[in-house]
Design a protein around this motif. Sequence first.
Motif, PDB file in Angstrom:
ATOM      1  N   LYS A   1       0.850  -1.245  -0.061  1.00 21.15           N
ATOM      2  CA  LYS A   1      -0.160  -0.239  -0.037  1.00 21.15           C
ATOM      3  C   LYS A   1       0.711   1.354   0.165  1.00 21.15           C
ATOM      4  O   LYS A   1       0.287   2.332  -0.713  1.00 21.15           O
ATOM      5  N   GLY A   2       2.016   1.205   0.765  1.00 22.44           N
ATOM      6  CA  GLY A   2       2.877   2.301   0.677  1.00 22.44           C
ATOM      7  C   GLY A   2       3.249   2.747  -0.749  1.00 22.44           C
ATOM      8  O   GLY A   2       3.396   3.921  -1.174  1.00 22.44           O
ATOM      9  N   THR A   3       3.632   1.961  -1.408  1.00 19.35           N
ATOM     10  CA  THR A   3       4.121   2.028  -2.727  1.00 19.35           C
ATOM     11  C   THR A   3       2.975   2.582  -3.732  1.00 19.35           C
ATOM     12  O   THR A   3       2.964   3.591  -4.490  1.00 19.35           O
TER      13      THR A   3
ATOM     14  N   ARG B   1       2.768   5.971  -5.996  1.00 18.51           N
ATOM     15  CA  ARG B   1       2.367   6.175  -7.290  1.00 18.51           C
ATOM     16  C   ARG B   1       1.355   7.007  -7.429  1.00 18.51           C
ATOM     17  O   ARG B   1       1.354   7.935  -8.447  1.00 18.51           O
ATOM     18  N   ASN B   2       0.184   7.277  -6.562  1.00 20.55           N
ATOM     19  CA  ASN B   2      -0.903   8.010  -6.705  1.00 20.55           C
ATOM     20  C   ASN B   2      -0.576   9.568  -6.430  1.00 20.55           C
ATOM     21  O   ASN B   2      -0.875  10.273  -7.038  1.00 20.55           O
ATOM     22  N   THR B   3       0.480   9.520  -5.503  1.00 15.40           N
ATOM     23  CA  THR B   3       0.899  10.971  -5.412  1.00 15.40           C
ATOM     24  C   THR B   3       1.927  11.553  -6.461  1.00 15.40           C
ATOM     25  O   THR B   3       1.660  12.809  -6.986  1.00 15.40           O
TER      26      THR B   3
ATOM     27  N   GLU C   1      -1.413   3.886   6.968  1.00  9.15           N
ATOM     28  CA  GLU C   1      -1.656   4.919   6.190  1.00  9.15           C
ATOM     29  C   GLU C   1      -1.869   6.130   6.854  1.00  9.15           C
ATOM     30  O   GLU C   1      -1.442   7.206   6.605  1.00  9.15           O
ATOM     31  N   LYS C   2      -2.564   6.072   7.980  1.00  8.70           N
ATOM     32  CA  LYS C   2      -3.190   7.189   8.696  1.00  8.70           C
ATOM     33  C   LYS C   2      -2.206   7.473  10.071  1.00  8.70           C
ATOM     34  O   LYS C   2      -2.760   8.126  11.090  1.00  8.70           O
TER      35      LYS C   2
END
Length: 399
Positions: free
Chosen positions: A85-87, A91-93, A243-244
């Motif tokens: 999920k971190g990757t 990528r989304n950023t 993530e949070k």
Amino acid sequence: MYTRELIKGKKWLAMADGPKHPVTGKRRQISRRGRTKKEAEQKVLAAIAAMKKYKIDKSVVKKMTFEQLAAEWFNYYALTSGNKKGTLRIRNTEIQLLNKFIAKIYIVDITLRDYQEILNDLVAQGYARNTISGAHTTAGMIFKYAVKMNYLKENPISGAVVPKKRLTIEDIENNKIEEKYFEKHELKEFLLATKEFGLDLDFERFYLLAFSGMRSGELCALKWSDINFETNEIRITKTIYSEKNNMRDYELTPPKTAGSIRTIEMEDQIIDMLKDHQRRQKKRKLKSRIDPEEYHNGDFVFARENGYPFVPFNLIPRMHRILKKTSIKKHATPHIFRHTHISMLTEAGVDLPTIMERVGHDDMKTTTQIYTHVTKKMKKDASQKVQQTFGNILNIGSL
């Protein structure tokens, strides 16, 4: 339909015209092989039917924006890459950064020149080279996907390069390799300050980070079952992701790379410290007023009173608090202990391949820089020690 026998009584080849290429409009012939003539022909017809079913409307492709293409690619990437999920978040950023420039631009209108100007502009705006390189890598994957899906005939950004920023004197001075790790006296000062001023678990965590070289995510994911007190070994098989930065909303995933799965042999002092910590943790759990049903029994080495793990983000304010109690001026995060461990191993005479294996195949460039820098410093120190020890003999030549 054209058919011919390839191997008498064993293989047949069938060929027929399929739908034209959606972008180029060129003729496409579909061929298939079968054990019989009928089987080969049926395979061709099935292939053509599938192509017609998923035929791409050329008019739709012409009106597809980069934003739409990137969203479609991201869904595909998330399902097929197997990345953590971190990757995916990174990528989304990077997609969002690209969208600032070309979100509403039709993909058929994007040119190499336009895209290169975007990269140039990002450099001019002061974005870090790693940030720009990451966005460029993501853009490359997006457009390769477009070619694969027949949305584009060729990759429009093939040949684009991330410009190299010209180094200034200030850049060079601010990029000293010494800033990436603690010197021996700095590490000692920091750990002493941690022992005197640190809050709960500060000393144990920073002490272990310095003498193990593990990443902060690996530290937070560490469980008691990962520690072998008989052999003085710690097995690293996972990292933690939230993530949070929420203790209840965490996920344990495999470490950064396959090479990051490793076993580290630890010094007796570290093992003794962990044994003491385990005894205190058990006593605290017995005295805890928390409802046993509310306790999160995750077996974490560094757990909160309710059993939930800490996340890497929690270490940063703790570290900054301790740094203020020292004379150290370096802008440091917990990752500096990883680099510090590399310098410690180098100074202890450990060879580079062994260091790479112990830290889990970290960035070769940074590790080599630290190794080379410390090695050179050791050679210089050796010359000074010879001068101090054998100065009288060296001066014979000047008599």
